[in-house]
Scaffold this motif. Structure first.
Motif, short mmCIF file in Angstrom:
data_model
loop_
_atom_site.label_atom_id
_atom_site.label_comp_id
_atom_site.label_asym_id
_atom_site.label_seq_id
_atom_site.Cartn_x
_atom_site.Cartn_y
_atom_site.Cartn_z
N CYS A 336 0.88 -1.36 -0.37
CA CYS A 336 -0.16 -0.23 0.05
C CYS A 336 1.37 1.37 -0.04
O CYS A 336 1.94 1.55 0.27
N CYS A 339 -1.99 6.35 0.19
CA CYS A 339 -2.62 7.92 -0.40
C CYS A 339 -3.18 8.09 0.03
O CYS A 339 -3.69 9.35 -0.08
N GLN A 341 -5.66 7.77 -1.69
CA GLN A 341 -7.09 8.12 -3.02
C GLN A 341 -7.87 7.47 -2.78
O GLN A 341 -9.17 7.71 -4.03
N CYS A 343 -9.34 4.84 -1.14
CA CYS A 343 -10.27 4.20 -0.46
C CYS A 343 -10.41 4.99 0.77
O CYS A 343 -11.98 5.30 0.13
N CYS A 355 -9.37 1.03 -4.84
CA CYS A 355 -7.83 1.52 -4.60
C CYS A 355 -7.47 2.10 -5.92
O CYS A 355 -7.61 0.94 -6.44
S1 SF4 Z 1 -6.11 3.58 -2.32
FE1 SF4 Z 1 -6.08 3.10 -0.18
S2 SF4 Z 1 -5.38 0.93 -0.45
FE2 SF4 Z 1 -5.17 2.04 -2.59
S3 SF4 Z 1 -2.58 2.14 -2.08
FE3 SF4 Z 1 -3.73 3.90 -2.26
S4 SF4 Z 1 -3.97 4.44 0.35
FE4 SF4 Z 1 -3.61 2.10 -0.27
#
Ligand code: SF4
Ligand code: FMN
Length: 634
Positions: A336, A339, A341, A343, A355
């Protein structure tokens, strides 16, 4: 003890030291009943070898909810919850209910009566809370007991109570928030009373379940909760019979960046505080907050800092993480990038957790195509990589061509600024996933129509990305100007006066990189707000970082022309201003699809599909989801 060793929390035996942390999913129905999508989500996260899944939070009372789709445990929810429990058990994992009352952090759109220990305002929601009276306090305590009793009856293995993170119990413990003068306020003993009474009813009603207390190791707020001012409370919980303490960070109201553990925050401080907790708490410890990163796992178990690691987002990006750890397949893990973005953004907007590099979250398995075909994917950014993986799952032979030497496209460029380095990890994980799935990856090859004709594929997926926009301002031809992408790659722009045109997400990221390289940066944005569509925690942190450097910005400001004596701008109040000369001007004013090849070949092959930025420039989550949707039936 290693991460692979079996463990014990109270009565229950865990098959390894990996636990899934509670994360709101927003997959439920409004009101909290369970959906098929939610069942699929819990099926996915429990099928990869995790020892126990702590479910998303269940509010003990309706006015303690944070989200309209928050899971419930009322009569109408029991059937659904039973299905969730069954699916997790079927996959060989244990399941833990997580109970909370959000107090002042509750969602003001869901309740007219926000409550807390005292009147206060939650900075995250802006909502004002009322002080609970004693009968309301008794009522909430009773609700905790009732819900725990139901949980024990429906087959949960454990129950976790939220005692921290700026939610209701911690609003009583915290001297900063609790201004009461009755026997629930004032002395530490009084401030602990509410939490200890909850622990009492939980333990009375737990049946065979083990009990975990979730806390915030440090809120990272001035005058907030930290290890020192919580030890007395925690040791009382342990004396009463709580089986484990689960340590997270931050506070939902005052410090969401730490609560959600954003990638740009330091890590060492978490370990220093954890050491302190470990020395003072004699019960199994679970720790969360980017702890699935392999260097953190090693540190925790080598230095004996905790007994279990728990992970939230890691299970969203790669539910197979535990099996990969157990089988020493570290190089295959999609780590992970913290970020938020895909989730947090999609939980907040109600779409459901996702994700940026895993569009398969809570989706049904991809069905194999009846006939295996020859597919070519052009472009090795996230959309091209996802398309290739989906086509392999369909059973096709897939060749991917990328014209640059490196894969990743815009996603790779975005991970160049120092605070975003962690984003390289999900990208590398995605590339590895494509390799493992059998995609034939070719870089440094610019595929033209003739080459495609030679190869004669059945399916062509065009994921050629987007090109940066420039604006033809008067006089710009006499000014050195480059795109934001170029500014991210170049390392030779140092100690310069730089003007960034455009204050969206890319503009801010470019400004951050240039400031880190010791440039004096001015950013001009025509809209009234910078990066209005950016994930808010990331935006706040980037602006805070920029504040400390040679950075200034102007909103509601339009560039008029580039003259010999300087750049002329017109501010909102119609004032014309000369900003002086700049060494370099960087354009961060959006992108346009690079779809020439698509237009050239779209009628030449049986199935030709345009995906990602090449179709419609957007953020990483949107383009990968689009690539998945458009290729899953090919
Ligand atoms: S979107 Fe959420 S789960 Fe995916 S890499 Fe970014 S922080 Fe991690
Ligand atoms: C989208 C999202 C929702 C979350 N919701 C909750 C929650 O309701 N209650 C809670 O205690 N923690 C919640 N968390 C925090 C996680 O439990 C965990 O502490 C955090 O994600 C950091 O751990 P990680 O790096 O393993 O993801 C949430 C995190 C995310 C990303």
């Amino acid at each position: 003890m290693t991460i692979k060793t079996q463990g014990k929390i109270g009565n229950i035996n865990l098959k390894n030291r990996m636990i899934m942390a509670p994360v709101k999913t927003a997959f439920g129905n409004i009101g909290g009943t369970i959906t098929d999508k939610q069942i699929r989500f819990y099926d996915q996260v429990s099928s990869g070898g995790i020892s126990m899944v702590i479910l998303e939070p269940i509010a003990v009372q309706k006015n303690g909810r944070e989200h309209p789709k928050q899971m419930c445990l009322d009569n109408e929810c029991i059937d659904g919850i039973t299905r969730v429990i069954d699916v997790i058990h079927k996959n060989g994992s244990l399941v833990c209910a997580h109970f909370n009352h959000a107090g002042r952090a509750a969602n003001p759109k869901l309740t007219p009566n926000i409550v807390s220990s005292s009147e206060s305002i939650c900075p995250s929601t802006g909502a004002k809370s009322n002080s609970l009276n004693k009968s309301e306090i008794d009522d909430i305590i009773k609700s905790f007991g009732e819900k725990v009793k139901i949980a024990s009856g429906v087959g949960f293995d454990a129950v976790e109570i939220q005692f921290g993170h700026g939610y209701l119990v911690s609003q009583f413990i915290s001297e900063r928030i609790n201004k009461r003068t009755d026997d629930y306020g004032g002395s530490p003993e009084n401030r602990m009373r509410f939490g200890l009474r909850i622990a009492e009813v939980v333990l009375e009603n737990k049946g065979k379940m083990s009990v975990i207390a979730r806390i915030s190791g440090s809120e990272f707020v001035d005058g907030g909760l930290n290890p020192d001012n919580q030890f007395e409370f925690l040791n009382k919980l342990i004396d009463m019979g709580i089986d484990a303490i689960h340590v997270g960070w931050g506070n939902a109201c005052d410090n969401p960046a730490w609560y959600y553990n954003h990638m740009s925050l330091p890590q060492d401080i978490q370990f220093d505080l954890l050491k302190k907790v470990r020395q003072n708490i004699k019960t199994p410890l679970i720790v969360v907050g980017r702890m699935s990163q392999i260097e953190n796992v090693n540190r925790i178990f080598n230095e004996n800092l905790a007994d279990f690691v728990s992970m939230g987002r890691q299970m969203v990006i790669d539910p197979e993480y535990p099996n990969k750890i157990m089988n020493d397949r570290i190089e295959d893990i999609k780590f992970c990038g913290a970020c938020l973005q895909g989730c947090l953004v999609n939980v907040k907007n109600g779409t459901g957790i996702g994700c940026v590099v895993n569009p398969f979250v809570a989706e049904p398995p991809i069905e194999k195509a009846e006939i295996s075909k020859k597919a070519i994917v052009i472009g090795g950014g996230p959309a091209g990589l996802i398309s290739s993986i989906v086509l392999r799952k369909r059973g096709h032979n897939v060749k991917l061509y990328e014209k640059e030497k490196t894969l990743g496209g815009q996603f790779y460029l975005a991970s160049i600024p120092n605070p975003k380095k962690m984003m390289l990890k999900p990208l590398l994980g995605l590339i590895r996933e494509a390799e493992i799935s059998g995609v034939d990856i070719n870089t440094g090859i610019n595929v033209l129509k003739e080459k495609l004709k030679e190869e004669n594929p059945d399916i062509v997926v065009v994921a050629t990305g987007a090109m940066p926009n420039f604006i033809k301002f008067k006089g710009i031809e006499n000014q050195w100007h480059i795109s934001g992408n170029e500014a991210l790659i170049r390392n030779d722009i140092k100690d310069k006066r730089v003007l960034v045109v455009g204050g969206g997400m890319i503009g801010l990221e470019v400004a951050e990189k240039l400031c880190e390289d010791d440039n004096d940066v001015t950013l001009v944005e025509i809209l009234p707000e910078l990066a209005s569509d950016m994930e808010p925690i990331t935006k706040k942190l980037i602006l805070k970082h920029l504040e400390k450097m040679k950075f200034n910005y102007m909103v509601k400001t339009a560039i008029q022309e580039f003259r010999e004596d300087g750049v002329i701008v017109k501010a909102n109040n119609d004032k014309i201003k000369n900003l002086g000369r700049y060494d370099v001007v960087v354009f961060a004013v959006g992108t346009h699809p690079e779809n020439e090849l698509y237009e050239e070949i779209k009628n030449d092959f049986k199935e030709v599909v345009l995906v990602g930025d090449a179709s419609r420039p957007s953020n990483a989550y949107t383009v990968t989801k689009m690539a998945y949707e458009m290729t899953k039936k090919l």
